[in-house]
Design an enzyme around this catalytic site. Structure first.
Site, PDB file in Angstrom:
ATOM      1  N   ARG A 258     -15.901  11.916  -4.421  1.00 45.40           N
ATOM      2  CA  ARG A 258     -15.511  13.188  -5.028  1.00 45.40           C
ATOM      3  C   ARG A 258     -16.011  13.322  -6.459  1.00 45.40           C
ATOM      4  O   ARG A 258     -16.113  14.417  -6.982  1.00 45.40           O
ATOM      5  CB  ARG A 258     -13.985  13.353  -5.001  1.00 45.40           C
ATOM      6  CG  ARG A 258     -13.412  13.436  -3.592  1.00 45.40           C
ATOM      7  CD  ARG A 258     -11.904  13.564  -3.587  1.00 45.40           C
ATOM      8  NE  ARG A 258     -11.444  14.892  -3.937  1.00 45.40           N
ATOM      9  CZ  ARG A 258     -11.001  15.275  -5.109  1.00 45.40           C
ATOM     10  NH1 ARG A 258     -10.926  14.400  -6.103  1.00 45.40           N
ATOM     11  NH2 ARG A 258     -10.622  16.508  -5.329  1.00 45.40           N
TER      12      ARG A 258
ATOM     13  N   PRO B 169      -4.664  -6.300  -0.749  1.00 46.48           N
ATOM     14  CA  PRO B 169      -3.456  -5.947  -1.504  1.00 46.48           C
ATOM     15  C   PRO B 169      -3.344  -6.741  -2.804  1.00 46.48           C
ATOM     16  O   PRO B 169      -2.574  -6.378  -3.696  1.00 46.48           O
ATOM     17  CB  PRO B 169      -2.306  -6.306  -0.552  1.00 46.48           C
ATOM     18  CG  PRO B 169      -2.912  -6.413   0.798  1.00 46.48           C
ATOM     19  CD  PRO B 169      -4.355  -6.794   0.594  1.00 46.48           C
TER      20      PRO B 169
HETATM   21  N1  4GX Z   1      -5.536  -2.348  -0.099  1.00 45.73           N
HETATM   22  N2  4GX Z   1      -5.566  -5.058   3.745  1.00 45.73           N
HETATM   23  C1  4GX Z   1      -7.244  -6.874   3.674  1.00 45.73           C
HETATM   24  C2  4GX Z   1      -6.974  -8.866   5.059  1.00 45.73           C
HETATM   25  C3  4GX Z   1      -6.328  -9.788   4.069  1.00 45.73           C
HETATM   26  C4  4GX Z   1      -5.112 -10.425   4.356  1.00 45.73           C
HETATM   27  C5  4GX Z   1      -4.568 -11.264   3.410  1.00 45.73           C
HETATM   28  C6  4GX Z   1      -6.410 -10.834   1.989  1.00 45.73           C
HETATM   29  C7  4GX Z   1      -5.208 -11.482   2.236  1.00 45.73           C
HETATM   30  C8  4GX Z   1      -5.401  -3.535   1.752  1.00 45.73           C
HETATM   31  C9  4GX Z   1      -4.666  -2.767   0.805  1.00 45.73           C
HETATM   32  C10 4GX Z   1      -4.830  -4.204   2.942  1.00 45.73           C
HETATM   33  C11 4GX Z   1      -4.938  -5.672   4.903  1.00 45.73           C
HETATM   34  C12 4GX Z   1      -6.984  -5.383   3.606  1.00 45.73           C
HETATM   35  C13 4GX Z   1      -5.218  -7.161   4.967  1.00 45.73           C
HETATM   36  N3  4GX Z   1      -6.958  -9.994   2.890  1.00 45.73           N
HETATM   37  N4  4GX Z   1      -6.651  -3.537   1.347  1.00 45.73           N
HETATM   38  N5  4GX Z   1      -6.643  -7.453   4.877  1.00 45.73           N
HETATM   39  N6  4GX Z   1      -3.367  -2.504   0.810  1.00 45.73           N
HETATM   40  O1  4GX Z   1      -3.675  -3.993   3.206  1.00 45.73           O
HETATM   41  O2  4GX Z   1      -6.744  -2.829   0.212  1.00 45.73           O
END
Ligand code: 4GX
Length: 248
Positions: free
Chosen positions: A155, A90
């Site tokens: 795509r 995120p």
């Molecule tokens: N867009 N996630 C990564 C593990 C995490 C936790 C804390 C870094 C810090 C997400 C999103 C996403 C969930 C992937 C937590 N990484 N990834 N994961 N939204 O929510 O890409």
């Protein structure tokens, strides 16, 4: 092979069905894309195959350890030194149609999927080229985000959508939402298809579709509308929409 994705994950089974069905499945079969999963756990060296540990400094949850990830990355990179490494988080740059298009020009992407509280910061410092987010919400891991990215990027690869269709024709290409679509039957339980669509009047149909696209975008996504390239005719249509009871 036009493009290769290597996915580093603790849950490789999550990738089997979504990427083997329908359009992406066909693209894999036709070797337009190749998707490989690599289980990070296979790169542990200890008896219990530990992939996570408690955070330094304390706090809740677990952090993914650097060594198994480093070994997994080095194993993939030894075959393909120029591959770019993307971490889904995120905290990354928001994935957009533009970013997906840019990524589709890369021959080889390595997607790293984090679980728990994420990966040890040194993984990013030493290996990750780019951090990407699929949106402002929190998933239970990076796997679904990686699949979203693979789907959106694929795509853009020539042939994936079939010979006579391209991702460039999609609504986001011009920052307008799409107009409503209908198919048979004409009358479903009293709800009918707009008459203009069965009129055979092609210029009236085009005008109606453009007006509907503009109306939807102005109503639901004014932020997109501000980026759209509007003709004088579009501006006139918008004016009309805003001044009528249609604006709902
Ligand atoms: N867009 N996630 C990564 C593990 C995490 C936790 C804390 C870094 C810090 C997400 C999103 C996403 C969930 C992937 C937590 N990484 N990834 N994961 N939204 O929510 O890409």
């Amino acid at each position: 092979m036009r493009m290769r994705f290597d996915v580093l994950t603790l849950f490789p089974d999550m990738f089997s069905s979504p990427l083997r069905e329908s359009i992406l499945g066909k693209a894999v079969e036709r070797e337009l894309i190749q998707i490989r999963t690599i289980n990070i756990r296979d790169f542990t060296l200890d008896k219990h195959q530990v992939v996570d540990d408690t955070p330094y400094g304390g706090g809740q949850g677990m952090v993914m350890k650097v060594e198994p990830i480093a070994r997994a990355i080095e194993s993939v990179k030894s075959q393909s030194p120029s591959a770019r490494i993307i971490y889904l988080t995120p905290q990354g740059k928001p994935l957009s149609q533009d970013l997906a298009r840019r990524l589709s020009t890369q021959p080889h992407l390595i997607l790293l999927c984090g679980r728990y509280e994420g990966v040890d910061e040194r993984v990013k410092e030493l290996y990750v080229d780019e951090e990407i987010s699929i949106g402002d919400y929190v998933l239970t891991g990076g796997e679904l985000a990686a699949m979203v990215l693979i789907d959106a990027v694929s795509r853009f690869i020539p042939g994936v959508l079939g010979c006579d269709r391209s991702a460039e024709e999609d609504s986001f290409f011009d920052f307008l939402l799409e107009y409503p679509q209908y198919t048979r039957p004409f009358n479903f339980r009293g709800s009918c298809v707009p008459e203009v669509l069965v009129s055979g009047n092609h210029s009236a149909i085009s005008l109606w579709r453009r007006r509907e696209a503009l109306r939807r975008t102005s109503l639901r996504r004014p932020d997109l509308l501000a980026r759209a390239n509007l003709s004088e005719e579009d501006k006139r249509l918008l004016e009309e929409i805003l001044n009528s009871s249609d604006h709902c």
